[in-house]
Design an enzyme around this catalytic site. Structure first.
Site, mmCIF file in Angstrom:
data_model
loop_
_atom_site.group_PDB
_atom_site.id
_atom_site.type_symbol
_atom_site.label_atom_id
_atom_site.label_comp_id
_atom_site.label_asym_id
_atom_site.label_seq_id
_atom_site.Cartn_x
_atom_site.Cartn_y
_atom_site.Cartn_z
ATOM 1 N N LYS A 102 36.018 41.761 39.346
ATOM 2 C CA LYS A 102 34.928 42.750 39.349
ATOM 3 C C LYS A 102 34.818 43.393 37.982
ATOM 4 O O LYS A 102 35.766 43.439 37.193
ATOM 5 C CB LYS A 102 35.119 43.824 40.426
ATOM 6 N N ASP A 135 40.140 49.728 44.342
ATOM 7 C CA ASP A 135 39.153 48.655 44.168
ATOM 8 C C ASP A 135 39.206 47.603 45.279
ATOM 9 O O ASP A 135 38.354 46.721 45.327
ATOM 10 C CB ASP A 135 39.399 47.923 42.834
HETATM 11 O O1 C5P Z 1 43.948 53.018 43.326
HETATM 12 P P1 C5P Z 1 44.745 52.308 42.283
HETATM 13 O O2 C5P Z 1 46.191 52.137 42.675
HETATM 14 O O3 C5P Z 1 44.126 51.016 41.853
HETATM 15 O O4 C5P Z 1 44.718 53.254 41.013
HETATM 16 C C1 C5P Z 1 45.592 53.061 39.930
HETATM 17 C C2 C5P Z 1 45.634 54.314 39.104
HETATM 18 O O5 C5P Z 1 44.400 54.515 38.423
HETATM 19 C C3 C5P Z 1 45.857 55.600 39.882
HETATM 20 O O6 C5P Z 1 47.232 55.839 40.073
HETATM 21 C C4 C5P Z 1 45.226 56.643 38.961
HETATM 22 O O7 C5P Z 1 46.103 56.968 37.890
HETATM 23 C C5 C5P Z 1 44.064 55.885 38.358
HETATM 24 N N1 C5P Z 1 42.799 56.105 39.087
HETATM 25 C C6 C5P Z 1 42.183 57.346 39.012
HETATM 26 N N2 C5P Z 1 41.007 57.559 39.680
HETATM 27 C C7 C5P Z 1 40.436 56.570 40.409
HETATM 28 C C8 C5P Z 1 41.041 55.296 40.502
HETATM 29 C C9 C5P Z 1 42.231 55.102 39.815
HETATM 30 O O8 C5P Z 1 42.682 58.268 38.341
HETATM 31 N N3 C5P Z 1 39.280 56.803 41.027
#
Ligand code: C5P
Length: 308
Positions: A10, A140
């Site tokens: 993506k 995601d």
């Molecule tokens: O949700 P995911 O584990 O993929 O996110 C990885 C990191 O990216 C989170 O721990 C955070 O630091 C950051 N993130 C964020 N805001 C989001 C998505 C991700 O701060 N909307």
């Protein structure tokens, strides 16, 4: 029998990032767009007591963890715990999506694993249930299940389809090295300092451009709030953006948290031409011409093997 499921890379055509939330995430308003560069995940039952066993082949395979830290292992443990099953399963990952590139390759693998295990374990999960499990694995993952082009709100997990017509054509330029998503978000917060941050939003022009297949208007609307932070952490990205511009791309933008850059092309031929020019520059590790609005995680025909 192995069940194979593919899931797409993506990018974000718009990534508008609000201030940090109390839970450490950031509220987003984003336009997700799935690209037809697909990882393939095969699952089959392991022997009793064998746990989750992971094998990885393909792009960047040596850098992909095969222990419990891999999102596919977390997906298997999540479903097994929820349904009281033993997570005795072999998971084969055939990677085409570069890792740590801002292309959500790990989320694609997790989405594919959820769909494959739903089938292997006869769980009969609905789309909504799969998305709910996906959101627990990563922001995601719900989009990787869906694919196409979607508006994402919250931390990216609240999805609404966006009306688009036809395919869009892109060149994916993958830089050497990776960027860690939390580090890029932290850098953005640091660059913003104590300035007030507006709530995230999406300009109408982008949604109109997607509806009317207006390539120039979409190019003008590509925006990623994480881009300055990614460039700060990897200054060579600025040069990649200039190379794409010089090569005649309609527009370019850092994909997600980077360091991959995506360039918009007029059509497929233009994308292939751009890919040839950008490959010759030698600045990037990989260059792919791809189309977007690709389908989300889908079960492949029975008997299909790994990527050729
Ligand atoms: O949700 P995911 O584990 O993929 O996110 C990885 C990191 O990216 C989170 O721990 C955070 O630091 C950051 N993130 C964020 N805001 C989001 C998505 C991700 O701060 N909307």
């Amino acid at each position: 029998m192995t069940i194979w499921v593919s899931a797409p890379a993506k990018t974000n055509l718009v990534l508008s990032v609000g201030p940090p939330r109390a839970d450490g995430y950031h509220d987003l308003a984003t336009v997700f767009h799935a690209l037809d560069l697909r990882d393939r995940v095969g699952v089959r039952s392991g022997s009793v007591g064998s746990g989750v066993q992971i094998q990885v082949v393909g792009i960047d395979a040596d850098s992909v963890p095969t222990d419990g830290s891999n999102l596919v292992a977390k997906a298997a443990h999540l479903l097994a715990a929820e349904f009281g099953l033993d997570p005795d399963v072999e998971i084969h990952i055939d990677k085409a999506i570069p890792i740590a590139g801002g292309l959500a390759g790990g989320s694609a693998d997790a989405a594919a694993t959820l769909v494959a295990l739903d089938s292997l374990w006869h769980l009969g999960l609905s789309r909504e249930q799969l998305e709910e499990f996906g959101a627990r694995l990563g922001s995601d993952v719900p989009f990787s299940l869906h694919g196409g082009t979607m508006l994402g709100l919250g931390r990216g997990e609240h999805l609404t389809p966006i009306l688009t017509t036809g395919d869009w054509h892109w060149v994916i330029a993958v830089s050497a090295g990776g960027l860690s998503t939390p580090t890029v978000y932290r850098e953005l917060d640091r660059l913003r300092g104590t300035d007030a941050v507006a709530p995230p939003s999406i300009a109408d022009g982008v949604l109109q451009a997607l509806r009317s297949q207006d390539v120039s208007a979409l190019g003008a609307g590509l925006v990623n709030d994480l881009q300055p932070a990614a460039i700060r952490l990897m200054p060579s990205l600025a040069q990649v953006l200039v190379e794409g511009d010089d090569a005649g791309a309609i527009a370019g933008v850092v994909s997600g948290s980077g360091p991959t850059v995506v360039f918009l092309a007029r059509d497929r031929e233009h994308a292939i031409d751009l890919a040839v020019i950008l490959s010759a520059s030698g600045l990037m590790r990989r260059v792919h011409a791809v189309s977007g609005g690709a389908p989300g995680a889908v079960i492949e025909a029975p008997g299909s093997g790994p990527n050729p």
